[in-house]
Enzyme design. Sequence first.
Site, PDB file in Angstrom:
ATOM      1  N   ASP A  95       0.841  -1.136   0.084  1.00 21.07           N
ATOM      2  CA  ASP A  95      -0.031  -0.038   0.231  1.00 21.07           C
ATOM      3  C   ASP A  95       0.931   1.192   0.116  1.00 21.07           C
ATOM      4  OD1 ASP A  95      -2.115   1.927   0.407  1.00 21.07           O
ATOM      5  OD2 ASP A  95      -2.361   1.524   2.555  1.00 21.07           O
ATOM      6  N   GLY A  97      -0.417   3.948  -0.137  1.00 23.47           N
ATOM      7  CA  GLY A  97      -1.158   4.980   0.543  1.00 23.47           C
ATOM      8  C   GLY A  97      -1.201   5.061   1.859  1.00 23.47           C
ATOM      9  N   GLY A 144     -11.510   4.125   7.275  1.00 23.21           N
ATOM     10  CA  GLY A 144     -12.943   4.586   6.781  1.00 23.21           C
ATOM     11  C   GLY A 144     -13.867   3.499   7.345  1.00 23.21           C
ATOM     12  N   SER A 145     -13.504   2.162   7.264  1.00 21.51           N
ATOM     13  CA  SER A 145     -14.343   1.102   7.605  1.00 21.51           C
ATOM     14  C   SER A 145     -14.168   0.570   8.984  1.00 21.51           C
ATOM     15  CB  SER A 145     -14.447   0.124   6.456  1.00 21.51           C
ATOM     16  OG  SER A 145     -14.851   0.807   5.340  1.00 21.51           O
ATOM     17  N   ASP A 295      -1.892   5.474  -5.385  1.00 21.13           N
ATOM     18  CA  ASP A 295      -2.008   4.638  -4.295  1.00 21.13           C
ATOM     19  C   ASP A 295      -2.362   3.002  -4.692  1.00 21.13           C
ATOM     20  OD1 ASP A 295      -3.100   3.434  -2.053  1.00 21.13           O
ATOM     21  OD2 ASP A 295      -4.303   4.894  -1.618  1.00 21.13           O
ATOM     22  N   THR A 298      -5.452   1.018  -3.169  1.00 22.18           N
ATOM     23  CA  THR A 298      -6.816   1.404  -3.795  1.00 22.18           C
ATOM     24  C   THR A 298      -7.085   0.689  -5.024  1.00 22.18           C
ATOM     25  OG1 THR A 298      -6.927   3.438  -2.285  1.00 22.18           O
ATOM     26  CG2 THR A 298      -8.183   3.504  -4.116  1.00 22.18           C
ATOM     27  N   THR A 299      -8.449   0.415  -5.099  1.00 23.60           N
ATOM     28  CA  THR A 299      -8.703  -0.198  -6.459  1.00 23.60           C
ATOM     29  C   THR A 299      -9.343   1.084  -7.474  1.00 23.60           C
ATOM     30  OG1 THR A 299      -9.306  -2.101  -5.231  1.00 23.60           O
ATOM     31  CG2 THR A 299     -10.273  -1.973  -7.378  1.00 23.60           C
TER      32      THR A 299
END
Length: 480
Positions: A95, A97, A144-145, A295, A298-299
């Site tokens: 990652d 990011g 976020g989740s 990033d 991230t998809t």
Amino acid sequence: MLPSSLSLLLALAGIATADTISIPLNRRSIYSNFTTDKVAAAAESLRFKYGYIPYSQKRAGQSSAIPIINQKTDSSYLGAVSIGTPAQQFSVVLDTGSSDLWVASTGCRSCDSETPSFDPTRSSTIQRIQTSQSGQSEVDIHYGSGQVAGIVAQDTVSMGGFTNTQQTMLVATQLSSGLLDGVASGIMGLAFEALASTESTPFWQGLLQGSQLATPEMSFWLTRELDNRNARENEFGGEFTLGGTNSSLFTGDIEFINLPSTSQQTFWLLSMTGATVQGKNVQVPTGNLALSAIDTGTTLIGGPTDGVKAIYDAVPGSVALTGDLQGFYAYPCSTEVQVSMSFGGKSWPIDPVDMNLGTIPSGQCLGGIFDLSQGSNVGSGGGNPSWVVGGTFLKNVYSVFRANPPSIGFAQLSDLAGGSGTPSPGTSGSATISQTGLPVPTDANGSGNGTTSAALPAARPFSIALALIVSSMLALFITQ
């Protein structure tokens, strides 16, 4: 928190030397699990991640090719890491990011029983430490989740032959549900130290500071399985190269663009300078609204309201969605959406397959670029990115992240990286990281500096983009 008996076992650490390494990646697939609520959750996770609130050692100076796992049809791209003494091996999301390294532990009360977990009691070299600012040894990382909580520790960490015997990491003792999936055990943050919640030096920066890398670079080739309906949960996902590049995976020159000048590096940032849709230029925001985080965790691609709207305004028949999919757009499935983006020079096309996330109940297809801000200005400015550019774009280029001078480079993928053929013979050793069970290439040396690569699989058909959604969701969970 870890039981006190485990805490007492944290002890000793050191330093090691290493080389440039190419790591095969495995990709996670989400094809069979595609639903609009998961798309919405993935987008929401990414918004939180970037501050949009709702509203065996090698000789020094070498490079190494590390096979990647493509998990759940482009959902996440994983690399193999070893932790502790004796070494325990895991797959972690790669990652760019985020900046923290963390893995689920056997002391995790909320982890899935199927998640491969690190047992700190088996490591003779682990040591519990305190963060310098808070003086605490327990840290929460918010996403976020959900969040990750655990103990900050130091231990021996190796990847692709590079080793740091005093790597700071989070031994996770509590995870939000769904944060990890399948064979993934954690996240390897590959951004800059200033972003680390554990106040640690990221693994790649530690190798660089220890003069272990041949060049101050790390490079990615990410595969695509979106239109492969027969894709397994874990497929060969490409190659992660530490300390250099693999010239057999790209053609022509690498276009390097310098990161914006700031007092402190955080994300891997570029400014988007242009975009085309269906071959015609569209107006994209400038200034702070052009800042783009590149990033690998991230998809999808998220962007500011005006920029995303300008892209879909150029797609005949596109419509803005509402409800759970607010911020997304849909378009007629008979349309091949052709988008290209530039960050300072060349314009890089995105395969229409990557723009199509699948059919929604209205009968239209969901687009792979969405409104990150949902019409608000929250999160823009202050050095935070307004665009987050993930796998939807990165699968279409060979990407290079360079520390000195701080810059990101893109190059056109070679025929080999497109899925045809096998790596050409090189002049030096072979990669040996094959615990994923995927093909590992031998003797592929693109730069003449000791880079080793993994063998590439036979060509596979491109798949439809439903897997991007899962990739986003998992990748978004990773960054802060």
